[in-house]
Design an enzyme around this catalytic site. Structure first.
Site, PDB file in Angstrom:
ATOM      1  N   ASP A   1       0.814  -1.213   0.000  1.00 23.00           N
ATOM      2  CA  ASP A   1       0.000   0.000   0.000  1.00 23.00           C
ATOM      3  C   ASP A   1       0.849   1.265   0.000  1.00 23.00           C
ATOM      4  O   ASP A   1       0.720   2.134  -0.870  1.00 23.00           O
ATOM      5  CB  ASP A   1      -0.928  -0.023   1.223  1.00 23.00           C
ATOM      6  CG  ASP A   1      -1.961   1.094   1.224  1.00 23.00           C
ATOM      7  OD1 ASP A   1      -1.583   2.266   1.039  1.00 23.00           O
ATOM      8  OD2 ASP A   1      -3.149   0.800   1.422  1.00 23.00           O
TER       9      ASP A   1
ATOM     10  N   GLY B   1      -9.122  -3.620  -2.733  1.00 23.22           N
ATOM     11  CA  GLY B   1     -10.075  -4.699  -2.473  1.00 23.22           C
ATOM     12  C   GLY B   1     -11.409  -4.441  -3.145  1.00 23.22           C
ATOM     13  O   GLY B   1     -12.042  -5.361  -3.688  1.00 23.22           O
TER      14      GLY B   1
ATOM     15  N   LEU C   1      -5.093   2.313  -0.270  1.00 23.01           N
ATOM     16  CA  LEU C   1      -5.080   1.538  -1.505  1.00 23.01           C
ATOM     17  C   LEU C   1      -5.409   0.075  -1.272  1.00 23.01           C
ATOM     18  O   LEU C   1      -5.981  -0.575  -2.143  1.00 23.01           O
ATOM     19  CB  LEU C   1      -3.730   1.688  -2.210  1.00 23.01           C
ATOM     20  CG  LEU C   1      -3.377   3.114  -2.639  1.00 23.01           C
ATOM     21  CD1 LEU C   1      -2.103   3.113  -3.464  1.00 23.01           C
ATOM     22  CD2 LEU C   1      -4.516   3.774  -3.412  1.00 23.01           C
ATOM     23  N   ASP C   2      -5.038  -0.468  -0.108  1.00 25.74           N
ATOM     24  CA  ASP C   2      -5.464  -1.843   0.180  1.00 25.74           C
ATOM     25  C   ASP C   2      -6.985  -1.946   0.167  1.00 25.74           C
ATOM     26  O   ASP C   2      -7.554  -2.906  -0.365  1.00 25.74           O
ATOM     27  CB  ASP C   2      -4.930  -2.285   1.545  1.00 25.74           C
ATOM     28  CG  ASP C   2      -3.524  -2.854   1.463  1.00 25.74           C
ATOM     29  OD1 ASP C   2      -3.136  -3.323   0.376  1.00 25.74           O
ATOM     30  OD2 ASP C   2      -2.818  -2.824   2.479  1.00 25.74           O
ATOM     31  N   VAL C   3      -7.659  -0.961   0.775  1.00 26.64           N
ATOM     32  CA  VAL C   3      -9.122  -0.998   0.810  1.00 26.64           C
ATOM     33  C   VAL C   3      -9.705  -0.725  -0.573  1.00 26.64           C
ATOM     34  O   VAL C   3     -10.559  -1.482  -1.054  1.00 26.64           O
ATOM     35  CB  VAL C   3      -9.655   0.020   1.840  1.00 26.64           C
ATOM     36  CG1 VAL C   3     -11.181   0.158   1.727  1.00 26.64           C
ATOM     37  CG2 VAL C   3      -9.279  -0.408   3.258  1.00 26.64           C
TER      38      VAL C   3
END
Length: 598
Positions: free
Chosen positions: A429, A462, A457-459
């Site tokens: 991220d 996803g 960015l991870d969220v």
């Protein structure tokens, strides 16, 4: 009820028409993604407070979505007020020691992606014999989803193991160059700092907050580490990283990102098979009858081999849409189940991403277990993973391997860079934020660029992963073929920074004015004006007023504002989110599904 026929569809929304109206921060994202998936513009409406998105044609009954900022009467009317109320400002501001708004429209961007997900899921449901459904989502739901891990930790049975205090990267070289550091290995961390002659005590004290920054959104490591990097030129810092096995990335500007941007969509879809639908396709053979009230993905099976946040969140969203999700975990189970803080002995953060999933332990180093996994994939609808690049092929579990046992499979990979940047660093991220100019986009003018320590960015990655899978499922239903779909943190970064990159392309300053989305202090907390009201509200000193009185003062002047959530555990009782947060079977806080279908 529509019964769309299998066709030679190339994109999942080919032959469908798009009608859209509403707040452009939300609907522009949805419209762009729907067009990339094949929808053609039909009409554009007014920019109202709530938005309406409609897809028609293709043999489907019309698919409708409504998007809103928040529930009526909540006072959530734009990006700033949503970030303030949902806790986004509190989490993003932890590294600064006070709540701060993201200068990028994060909640609106996530809402646009959620709307696309709802529409795609509804069309998949129609193709499987369900009635058309009207989907509703909102920016406040997107904001709560974005902070759901932090919310779960705040409501756990025990406290954090790492301090929640100001501090964190990036580091600065002797030339004044900003640098992001990444390693998941304590040995590499120690070797990096030893190579720079850092004090041993500071090196040791810094590892835990650095390691836990993904979970806490802050990293209060010793100031001495910042002092060390300022004494060394960039070349020496890079040499220390190369020798230690750590990685560094110079923070790129948005102009840098625009110069190398390839214009690729945030995901890619590649159908299997060349000439005709495969006879074993579930779309071709038909689906069993489903209950009238079933969710769109009811009866479908998702195998998820996910680590950390990106892939587990994507699979979690597919589960919320009705799919049965089976996690592939290593022998002994996912070690992150024990990551503190816990609820009833299980990591609260892990529950936020994985509650409701089944689990099967598979040793991917064992040929027998890999063979068992291939057999499971032969009966699944989706195989989703975020292993390191090249790992799936090394294991014989890449798309070309699994399509041989299941030609109707939707094979999904959620990665870091999508092989689009040749000199890319580790695909995490914060490194992707650094490399793509996100650190500049989320900070207004006059502030030092810095990637947010909230896992933006991870969220969002996803969310993109689930969106790509749903597009793949719809394309499978329409074409009769299995599909490979790829999404990435890079694609998420490009979606988030698109407005700022557009300003760069027009020769404008990509950064927003100094003080943008800075909450105003009151005697007992903070308030956040709406973006439209912020300039006028900033002229008033509210520090001697209570938060309710400050809101009343601004309201009497015709200005809109809302209270800033600073303690996420307060969200359970916040009337702005009545019924949106509950407790699961383990006692962990759980946010409601981000869509409703009617």
């Amino acid at each position: 009820m529509a019964s769309p026929a299998i066709s030679q569809t190339v994109r999942p929304l080919d032959t469908l028409r798009l009608g859209i109206s509403g707040p452009p921060q939300i609907t522009s994202v949805a419209a762009q993604h729907l067009r990339l998936l094949g929808a053609q513009d039909e009409a554009t409406g007014q920019q109202d407070a709530s938005g309406a998105i409609t897809l028609t044609g293709g043999g489907y009954d019309p698919a409708h979505a409504t998007v809103e900022w928040g529930r009526p009467g909540s006072g959530l009317v734009d990006e700033a007020t949503v970030q303030a109320a949902t806790g986004v400002m509190a989490v993003h501001g932890r590294r600064d020691g006070r709540p701060r708004g993201l200068a990028a429209d994060y909640a609106a961007t996530a809402t646009g992606v959620l709307a696309v997900q709802g529409l795609l899921a509804g069309l998949v449901g129609q193709a499987r014999g369900m009635a058309a459904a009207h989907v509703t989502t909102s920016a406040d739901r997107a904001g709560l989803l974005a902070v759901s891990q932090y919310l779960a930790a705040a409501g756990a049975d025990e406290g954090e193991v790492a301090e929640l205090a100001a501090g964190g990267p990036p580091f600065t070289s002797a030339e004044g160059v900003l640098v992001e550091l990444e390693t998941l290995d304590p040995g590499a961390w120690a070797a990096f700092w030893r190579a720079l002659d850092a004090p041993a005590e500071a090196m040791r004290a810094g590892w835990r907050p650095f390691q836990f920054r993904y979970a806490t959104a802050c990293a209060p490591f010793p100031q001495a580490l910042h002092t060390v990097t300022r004494t060394h030129p960039l070349a020496r810092i890079r040499q220390a990283a190369a020798l230690s096995g750590a990685e560094v990335c110079v923070l790129h500007t948005l102009a840098d990102r625009l110069a190398e941007a390839d214009g690729a969509p945030p995901w890619s879809l590649r159908p299997f098979g060349a000439d005709r639908p495969h006879p074993s396709s579930r779309a071709a053979s038909g689906s069993p009858a489903l209950p009238a009230a079933a969710l769109p993905l009811a009866g479908l099976t998702v195998l998820e081999a996910g680590r950390r946040i990106q892939a587990p969140l994507a699979a979690n969203l597919l589960g919320l849409l009705g799919a049965e999700v089976i996690r592939i975990e290593p022998p002994g189970g996912d070690p992150l189940r024990g990551m503190p803080p816990a609820c009833s002995g299980i990591s609260a953060r892990w529950l936020a991403l994985n509650r409701g999933k089944k689990a099967v332990e598979i040793d991917i180093k064992s040929e027998a277990d890999r063979r068992a996994l291939r057999e499971m994939a032969g009966e699944a609808d989706v195989f989703l993973h975020n292993w390191a690049p090249g790992k799936a092929a090394e294991l014989g579990l890449d798309s070309d391997d699994l399509v041989r046992v299941n030609p109707a499979l939707v094979y999904a990979y959620t990665g870091g860079w999508a092989d689009r940047i040749a000199d890319a660093p580790m695909g995490t991220d914060f490194m992707v934020q650094a490399r793509t100019g996100v650190g500049e986009a989320v900070r207004p003018e006059g502030e030092i660029p810095a990637p947010s320590l909230m896992t933006l960015l991870d969220v969002l990655g996803g969310l993109h992963g689930a969106e790509a899978v749903l597009a793949g499922l719809l394309l499978r239903e329409r074409s009769g073929r299995g599909v490979r779909v790829d999404s990435s943190l890079l694609g998420a970064a490009d979606t988030l920074t698109a407005p700022a990159l557009a300003r760069v392309a027009c020769g404008e300053n990509p950064r927003l004015p100094a003080g943008f989305r800075h909450p105003l202090p009151t005697a007992d907390g903070w308030i956040a004006p709406s973006d439209d009201s912020a300039p006028a509200a900033a002229a008033h000193d509210l520090r001697e007023l209570t938060t309710p009185d400050a809101l009343a003062r601004l309201g009497s002047l015709g200005l809109t504002a809302t209270a800033v959530t600073t303690d996420l555990s307060d969200l359970h009782h916040d009337p702005r989110f009545a019924g949106s947060i509950s407790r699961d079977a383990h006692g962990a806080p759980a946010v409601s599904d981000p869509w409703s279908f009617a």
